[in-house]
Every structure is written in C-alpha cells, then in structure tokens.
Design an enzyme around this catalytic site. Structure first.
Site, PDB file in Angstrom:
ATOM      1  CG  HIS A  73      -7.972  -3.929  -2.411  1.00 25.58           C
ATOM      2  ND1 HIS A  73      -9.048  -3.271  -2.975  1.00 25.58           N
ATOM      3  CD2 HIS A  73      -7.052  -2.961  -2.161  1.00 25.58           C
ATOM      4  CE1 HIS A  73      -8.791  -1.987  -3.051  1.00 25.58           C
ATOM      5  NE2 HIS A  73      -7.582  -1.772  -2.567  1.00 25.58           N
ATOM      6  CG  HIS A 121      -1.258   5.200  -0.630  1.00 24.66           C
ATOM      7  ND1 HIS A 121      -1.987   5.753   0.404  1.00 24.66           N
ATOM      8  CD2 HIS A 121      -2.061   4.241  -1.171  1.00 24.66           C
ATOM      9  CE1 HIS A 121      -3.171   5.160   0.488  1.00 24.66           C
ATOM     10  NE2 HIS A 121      -3.228   4.227  -0.453  1.00 24.66           N
ATOM     11  CG  ASP A 122       6.464   6.799  -3.317  1.00 24.49           C
ATOM     12  OD1 ASP A 122       6.505   8.015  -3.029  1.00 24.49           O
ATOM     13  OD2 ASP A 122       7.400   6.207  -3.895  1.00 24.49           O
ATOM     14  CG  ASN A 131      -0.721   8.499   2.505  1.00 24.80           C
ATOM     15  OD1 ASN A 131      -1.321   7.580   1.955  1.00 24.80           O
ATOM     16  ND2 ASN A 131       0.010   9.371   1.838  1.00 24.80           N
ATOM     17  NE  ARG A 191      -3.852   2.010   2.482  1.00 27.04           N
ATOM     18  CZ  ARG A 191      -3.967   2.766   3.571  1.00 27.04           C
ATOM     19  NH1 ARG A 191      -3.224   2.478   4.639  1.00 27.04           N
ATOM     20  NH2 ARG A 191      -4.791   3.774   3.630  1.00 27.04           N
TER      21      ARG A 191
END
Length: 320
Positions: free
Chosen positions: A192, A67-68, A95, A63
């Site tokens: 997920h 997100h990065d 985050n 994750r």
C-alpha cells in the site's frame, strides 16, 4: 532504498528452499533457460516504458498481480475479457478500478516475437509486478517461473478478495486459506506504499463511523479532517480519494510509519495494530526499510507461487 536490495536475494533463496508445497513444485528459476532465455528484459522494458508516461503504473500492476493470485492462484485470469456468456474477474466490483492492462499486453507481444507460444501471461504478470516494485525503489528478487494461464474467470469470485473494511480475523483467514502467514499479511500490506484509494474504500472511517462517533478515533484528527475535506459525505467526484502514503510513487516503509501515527487509509490497515504480533511486525518494518524489503520479497515469492492454470495463452485477454 538501496539497502533493501542487498540481502533480498539471500532471503529469496532461503524461502524458496523452505517452501515445498505442490503449488511451488512446478516452478523453477531456470524454467525458460532453454526455451526463452532472455525474455525477462522484454517485460522490464515494457514496464519502464509505461512508467515514463504514467507514474501510477507500478501500483496498478502490483495490485493486478495480487488480485490475480487471490482468485484461483496466479493464472492470469484477471486479464481475461468478459464475453456475452461470462462476466470476467476484471469486471467484478473490486476490480473495476484496475488499470494498465496494456502494459502486460505490450510485454506479451514483445515476448511472443522472441519465443512464440512459450511464456505464459501469468509469468509475465508476476515478473512485471517484481519490476514495478524494483523500478520504484523497492527490493528486487528472482521470480520462480513456470505458471500456466487459467481458462476460468468469474466476476462473482472476486468477493473472495480481502476487503478494505476487513478486521484482523477476516484478514488472517483470507491469507491462511492461501497458505500465507501473519507475517506475509503484514509484509504484503506494505504494498500500500504505492497507489491511491477512492473515497468509497475508506468512507466508513470518516463519516458515520458508529452510532455515537462520526470519525474513527484511531485516526489522527488532522489527518481525518483532511480526508473529510477530500471526501465529503455527499461526495460526487468520481475520482476523489487519497494516496496511500506521503511518498506516493516510491516503494518504501513510510506506509508503516504513517500507520503507527494514526494516518492509515483503510480499516484493514488499522486492523494490523489490533493483533500484538502483527503490531510488532509493523513496528519492525517501520524501523527498518531493509527488513521490510526482505520480508516483502519473500512474501511475494510465496504468494506468486500459488498456481492453478493449464495453458499458455497467445493473447492474454482471451482463451484459445
């Protein structure tokens, strides 16, 4: 799960040959061959060690990498600490639940002892994400290297991340803006299969879904009832929530099987079934773990090839 790994490297080489955008041109499989040839083992060892103490580490690192990459490219800006003058990405609303940053710090420390000032935090994070998947029983793939670390990290930019309430149009737009296709969207959603969702991220589906319906009718009644038990309307338990699928710590295709059975967690998961092509891919991945593994590895290579940094940080948490 072993079937996943068999044809993944071939799929990787095919997609790496096909990709020719500027974001990929600076990356190479042998980028560190002369400057730090054996550093990947240090990253793998850091992930392995952390997993022995905390089984949630793989989901956290995967994750974190996602997100990065979705903010300014894969430049390790998500690792930077906030300062008095700037609130960094890691403290942005989507985050705040990210964790296991220490794994990347430990890997970086080990790599710095081998080759000071050579390997970027961004490359270490990309490799750690691959290792997190492979060590959880998922596919393994060769990671192109040569990313640089970014100097800019703003919490306000985390609003660009796809939200768990997104519909299919919003998801497609978010992914297409980053050069990712519908197949990439469906394949990467399979990440997920690892992890945990807090009540706040799916509350909209199980309480006051609409003006006339309390619960999202696409959810299995028994599954919805269980989610409502875990997450009551006036939930006060900070860490209450649900695992993303029934094989929490194993990387497999169960996520897709549960999605087809009305047992998805996020609205954005369910949204995949509202587009015919996306639904067909969900069915394909639910039917074949090998096909999912191959697609996931290829899409991870594409996503992690979004670059944007300028330097190699000695400490992943601060800019020089």
């Amino acid at each position: 799960m072993a079937a996943m790994a068999g044809s993944v490297l071939l799929a990787f080489f095919m997609i790496f040959t096909i990709l020719s955008s500027s974001s990929v041109s600076s990356l190479s499989l042998n980028y560190y061959d002369k400057t730090c040839p054996n550093f990947e083992s240090a990253v793998t060892n850091a992930v392995k060690k952390a997993m022995k103490n905390d089984r949630t580490v793989p989901a956290a690192i995967l994750r974190m990498h996602f997100h990065d990459c979705f903010i300014r490219g894969c430049d390790a800006s998500v690792l930077l600490k906030s300062t008095k003058k700037n609130v960094a990405e890691k403290d942005g609303p989507p985050n705040v639940s990210l964790h296991a940053f220490y794994v990347i710090d430990h890997a970086k420390e080990a790599v710095e002892k081998m080759c000071p000032g050579v390997v970027s935090c961004a490359d270490i994070l990309a490799l750690a994400a691959r290792d997190a998947v492979a060590l959880s029983g998922g596919p393994n793939w060769a990671v192109p290297k040569g990313r640089k670390d970014g100097r800019i990290s703003k919490a306000s930019e985390t609003r660009q991340l796809p939200a768990p309430v997104f519909n299919i149009s919003q998801l497609q737009q978010s992914f297409s803006q980053r050069g990712l296709s519908l197949e990439d969207l469906v394949a990467l959603s399979g990440g997920h299969t690892l992890g945990f969702a807090h009540c706040s991220s799916f509350q909209n589906r199980i309480h006051n879904f609409s003006a006339t319906v309390d619960v999202d009718s696409t959810l299995s009644p028994s599954f919805a009832a269980n989610l409502r038990r875990i997450c009551p309307l006036q939930n006060k338990a900070k860490n209450a929530g649900s695992t993303m699928d029934s094989t929490t710590f194993g990387f497999d295709n169960v996520y897709y099987k549960m999605l087809l059975g009305g047992k998805s967690i996020f609205s954005s998961d369910q949204a995949l079934l509202t587009n015919p092509k996306a639904k067909s891919l969900v069915q394909k991945f639910a039917a074949s773990e090998a096909e999912f593994g191959k697609a996931f590895a290829a899409s991870m290579v594409k996503m992690s090839s979004l670059t944007g940094g300028q330097e190699v940080r000695l400490d992943c948490k601060v800019v020089r």
